[in-house]
Design a protein around this motif. Structure first.
Motif, PDB file in Angstrom:
ATOM      1  N   VAL A 126       5.401  37.485  37.231  1.00 52.85           N
ATOM      2  CA  VAL A 126       6.384  38.421  36.669  1.00 52.85           C
ATOM      3  C   VAL A 126       7.799  37.941  36.948  1.00 52.85           C
ATOM      4  O   VAL A 126       8.671  37.969  36.072  1.00 52.85           O
ATOM      5  CB  VAL A 126       6.169  39.837  37.238  1.00 52.85           C
ATOM      6  N   ARG A 127       8.049  37.472  38.181  1.00 51.59           N
ATOM      7  CA  ARG A 127       9.389  36.981  38.520  1.00 51.59           C
ATOM      8  C   ARG A 127       9.762  35.783  37.656  1.00 51.59           C
ATOM      9  O   ARG A 127      10.876  35.703  37.124  1.00 51.59           O
ATOM     10  CB  ARG A 127       9.444  36.595  39.995  1.00 51.59           C
ATOM     11  N   GLY A 128       8.835  34.849  37.493  1.00 52.14           N
ATOM     12  CA  GLY A 128       9.107  33.679  36.663  1.00 52.14           C
ATOM     13  C   GLY A 128       9.319  34.037  35.207  1.00 52.14           C
ATOM     14  O   GLY A 128      10.150  33.439  34.522  1.00 52.14           O
ATOM     15  N   THR A 129       8.560  35.030  34.715  1.00 52.97           N
ATOM     16  CA  THR A 129       8.728  35.479  33.329  1.00 52.97           C
ATOM     17  C   THR A 129      10.135  35.985  33.087  1.00 52.97           C
ATOM     18  O   THR A 129      10.803  35.601  32.113  1.00 52.97           O
ATOM     19  CB  THR A 129       7.711  36.585  33.012  1.00 52.97           C
ATOM     20  N   PHE A 130      10.629  36.848  33.964  1.00 47.33           N
ATOM     21  CA  PHE A 130      11.977  37.385  33.807  1.00 47.33           C
ATOM     22  C   PHE A 130      13.036  36.296  33.944  1.00 47.33           C
ATOM     23  O   PHE A 130      14.010  36.267  33.178  1.00 47.33           O
ATOM     24  CB  PHE A 130      12.236  38.495  34.832  1.00 47.33           C
ATOM     25  N   LEU A 131      12.846  35.401  34.907  1.00 49.29           N
ATOM     26  CA  LEU A 131      13.830  34.347  35.128  1.00 49.29           C
ATOM     27  C   LEU A 131      13.938  33.425  33.917  1.00 49.29           C
ATOM     28  O   LEU A 131      15.041  33.074  33.472  1.00 49.29           O
ATOM     29  CB  LEU A 131      13.463  33.544  36.377  1.00 49.29           C
ATOM     30  N   LEU A 132      12.804  33.026  33.349  1.00 47.62           N
ATOM     31  CA  LEU A 132      12.806  32.136  32.194  1.00 47.62           C
ATOM     32  C   LEU A 132      13.285  32.841  30.933  1.00 47.62           C
ATOM     33  O   LEU A 132      13.769  32.203  29.999  1.00 47.62           O
ATOM     34  CB  LEU A 132      11.399  31.570  31.976  1.00 47.62           C
ATOM     35  N   ALA A 133      13.163  34.163  30.916  1.00 46.99           N
ATOM     36  CA  ALA A 133      13.573  34.922  29.725  1.00 46.99           C
ATOM     37  C   ALA A 133      15.064  35.227  29.703  1.00 46.99           C
ATOM     38  O   ALA A 133      15.593  35.572  28.641  1.00 46.99           O
ATOM     39  CB  ALA A 133      12.791  36.230  29.638  1.00 46.99           C
ATOM     40  N   VAL A 134      15.763  35.115  30.852  1.00 50.64           N
ATOM     41  CA  VAL A 134      17.164  35.539  30.925  1.00 50.64           C
ATOM     42  C   VAL A 134      18.046  34.880  29.860  1.00 50.64           C
ATOM     43  O   VAL A 134      18.724  35.573  29.090  1.00 50.64           O
ATOM     44  CB  VAL A 134      17.728  35.310  32.339  1.00 50.64           C
ATOM     45  N   PRO A 135      18.120  33.541  29.761  1.00 48.06           N
ATOM     46  CA  PRO A 135      18.981  32.961  28.725  1.00 48.06           C
ATOM     47  C   PRO A 135      18.530  33.311  27.313  1.00 48.06           C
ATOM     48  O   PRO A 135      19.360  33.415  26.402  1.00 48.06           O
ATOM     49  CB  PRO A 135      18.889  31.448  28.986  1.00 48.06           C
ATOM     50  N   LEU A 136      17.227  33.520  27.133  1.00 46.99           N
ATOM     51  CA  LEU A 136      16.727  33.900  25.810  1.00 46.99           C
ATOM     52  C   LEU A 136      17.180  35.308  25.434  1.00 46.99           C
ATOM     53  O   LEU A 136      17.483  35.578  24.271  1.00 46.99           O
ATOM     54  CB  LEU A 136      15.201  33.829  25.784  1.00 46.99           C
ATOM     55  N   ILE A 137      17.233  36.203  26.416  1.00 46.28           N
ATOM     56  CA  ILE A 137      17.694  37.569  26.144  1.00 46.28           C
ATOM     57  C   ILE A 137      19.148  37.547  25.693  1.00 46.28           C
ATOM     58  O   ILE A 137      19.515  38.166  24.688  1.00 46.28           O
ATOM     59  CB  ILE A 137      17.528  38.459  27.389  1.00 46.28           C
ATOM     60  N   PHE A 138      19.996  36.809  26.427  1.00 48.80           N
ATOM     61  CA  PHE A 138      21.407  36.722  26.046  1.00 48.80           C
ATOM     62  C   PHE A 138      21.562  36.080  24.669  1.00 48.80           C
ATOM     63  O   PHE A 138      22.340  36.543  23.831  1.00 48.80           O
ATOM     64  CB  PHE A 138      22.186  35.913  27.092  1.00 48.80           C
TER      65      PHE A 138
END
Length: 423
Positions: A126-138
Motif C-alpha cells: 500500500v505504501r509503495g502504491t501511494f508513493l509511485l502514484a504521487v507524480p501520476l496524481i499531480f
C-alpha cells in the motif's frame, strides 16, 4: 397497406440489445474467473500463503492454503461475472470480480515463491502504491484542469520534468526544500504558459505543441544538467528533502495507517488537491464556467464568460500543479538526472482518460497504475516467473478497454482540443 398487429410488434430481448455492456463485461469476467479457478488453482502449491498486516513477515497475518485460495477467489470472480448478467450493481460486482481474480493470481504466485518468501507485506504494498502514484496524481490533475477547459495537455511530461529540475536546482542553491517547491511550481507554469500562448493565441495544434514542449524541456534540462549539475553536484544538485509527516492516532490504523498517515507532504498535498479540484469543478461558479468552456465555448461566450481568459488561467494552474508533482522526485527521493520522469507524464495522461476526466477518477486510475508498478516490484523480489514487462502492460491494456467503452462510456469534453476564435 399492411398493418402490424400487437403480437408482431413485440420485440425480443435480443432485438432490443440483450448483449448489453454489463452482460458482455459479465461474460468476460466470468470467463476470466473460470480461467483463474482452473489454471491458477492447478499451478498453485499447498504452501500457506500469508498476507501480513505489517511491513515484514512478523506480526498478524491472514493465512490461506495456496491451492484453496486460488480456487476460492477464482470462483468469487466467476460468481461476480455471472451476477452481472442481471445488470445490477455493475460497479460493485466488477470491482469484486477484479479483486477476486487478483487474489487468485497472488495465491498462486506467493505459494510458489521460495521458502521464507511465502508472504505479502500489505503495508509495503500500500505504501509503495501511494508513493509511485504521487507524480501520476499531480500529472493527471494537470490534465483535468486543462482538458476540462478545452485544451489538450500532452505537455504533462515536460511540466513534470521542469518541476523536478527547478526544484532540485533552486532548492539546492537556496538550501530550502520549500523554496525549491515554489520554484518547481513556477517552472511547470512556465511550460504551461508556452502551451497556452501558442495554442490559445496562435492556434497551433495542441497535440503537436505538447510534443514540441516535451522535447524542448528535455533538451534544456539535459543541457543545464551537463553544464551545471554534473560539474558541481554539491552546489546545484543536492536539494534538501522533505521528511515524513505523521498524523497521531490515524497512523495506528492497520495497513492503511502507516501508508497513508505516516507519509510525505506530496501525498497529503495530492489528496487535498483532488478534493479541492473536485469540489471546485462541480460545486463552484469557477467550475461551472470551466466546464462550460470545455463543452460549449460559444454558448459560454454569449453568456458573458471570458473563454480565452478561463483557458489561460486554468492551463497556467495546471502547469503549477504538474510542476509540484515533478518536485516529488527531487525534493523527496533523488537528485536530478536527465529525463528522470521517463514517460510518467504520458502515464498520467492515460490515467486522465481512464479516470474519465474527473479528479476522483484520475486519483483512482493513478493508484491503479501505482499498484501495478508496485506489484511488479514485489513479484520481482519473490522471483516470480511472470515477466515484469508483462505486468507493466496491464494498466495500458485497462486504459484501452476503458476507452473502448467496455467498462463504461468514456467521452472527453466536447470542445477538448478545439481552438476557439472569438467572433
Amino acid at each position: 397497406m399492411s398493418t402490424i398487429t400487437a403480437d408482431e410488434a413485440v420485440v425480443t430481448p435480443v432485438q432490443i440489445g440483450f448483449w448489453s455492456r454489463a452482460r458482455k463485461v459479465g461474460v468476460g469476467l466470468a470467463a476470466a474467473g473460470l480461467l483463474a479457478t482452473v489454471l491458477f488453482g492447478a499451478l498453485a502449491t499447498s504452501q500457506t500463503v500469508r498476507f501480513t498486516l505489517s511491513d515484514d513477515a512478523q506480526g498478524a497475518s491472514l493465512r490461506i492454503n495456496g491451492t484453496v485460495g486460488a480456487i476460492f477467489f477464482g470462483l468469487i470472480a466467476t460468481a461476480a461475472g455471472f451476477a452481472m448478467l442481471a445488470e445490477k450493481w455493475f460497479t460493485w460486482l466488477l470491482g469484486l470480480g477484479i479483486v477476486g481474480f487478483l487474489l487468485s493470481f497472488l495465491c498462486w504466485q506467493i505459494s510458489d515463491a521460495p521458502d521464507g518468501q511465502n508472504f505479502m507485506p500489505l503495508v509495503n504494498i500500500v505504501r509503495g502504491t501511494f508513493l509511485l502514484a504521487v507524480p501520476l496524481i499531480f500529472g493527471a490533475l494537470a490534465g483535468v484542469l486543462c482538458e476540462r477547459s478545452g485544451v489538450v495537455n500532452v505537455a504533462i511530461e515536460g511540466q513534470l520534468l521542469m518541476g523536478a529540475f527547478a526544484g532540485a536546482l533552486v532548492g539546492t542553491m537556496a538550501a530550502s526544500a520549500w523554496v525549491g517547491l515554489i520554484a518547481a511550481a513556477i517552472g511547470g507554469a512556465l511550460v504551461s504558459l508556452l502551451l497556452a500562448v501558442f495554442t490559445i493565441r496562435y492556434l497551433v495544434d495542441q497535440v503537436v505543441m505538447g510534443i514540441v514542449l516535451n522535447l524542448l524541456v528535455l533538451g534544456v534540462t539535459g543541457f543545464l544538467y551537463e553544464r551545471l549539475m554534473q560539474t558541481d553536484q554539491a552546489k546545484y544538485n543536492e536539494p534538501p528533502k522533505f521528511g515524513n509527516w505523521e498524523i497521531p492516532l490515524l497512523k495506528e490504523i492497520p495497513v492503511i495507517g502507516p501508508a497513508l498517515f505516516q507519509t510525505n507532504l506530496f501525498l497529503y498535498l495530492a489528496l487535498i488537491l483532488v478534493a479541492v479540484i473536485h469540489v471546485g469543478l462541480f460545486r463552484t461558479r469557477w467550475g461551472l464556467r470551466t466546464r462550460a468552456v470545455g463543452e460549449h465555448p460559444t454558448a459560454a461566450d454569449t453568456l458573458g464568460v471570458r473563454v480565452l481568459a478561463v483557458r489561460y488561467r486554468n492551463v497556467l494552474l495546471a502547469g503549477a500543479v504538474a510542476g509540484i508533482g515533478g518536485a516529488s522526485y527531487t525534493l523527496l527521493l533523488y537528485s536530478f538526472t536527465k529525463n528522470m520522469i521517463n514517460g510518467k507524464g504520458f502515464i498520467a495522461l492515460a490515467a486522465l482518460i481512464f479516470g474519465r476526466w474527473s479528479p476522483t477518477g484520475a486519483l483512482l486510475a493513478a493508484l491503479f497504475f501505482g499498484f501495478a508498478d508496485q506489484l511488479g516490484v514485489y513479484l520481482g523480489a519473490i522471483s516470480s516467473i511472470i515477466p515484469g514487462q508483462f505486468l507493466a502492460m496491464l494498466p495500458y491494456l485497462a486504459t484501452i478497454l476503458a476507452v473502448a467503452g467496455l467498462v463504461g462510456r468514456v467521452r472527453a469534453p466536447a470542445a477538448d482540443g478545439k481552438p476557439y476564435i472569438k467572433g
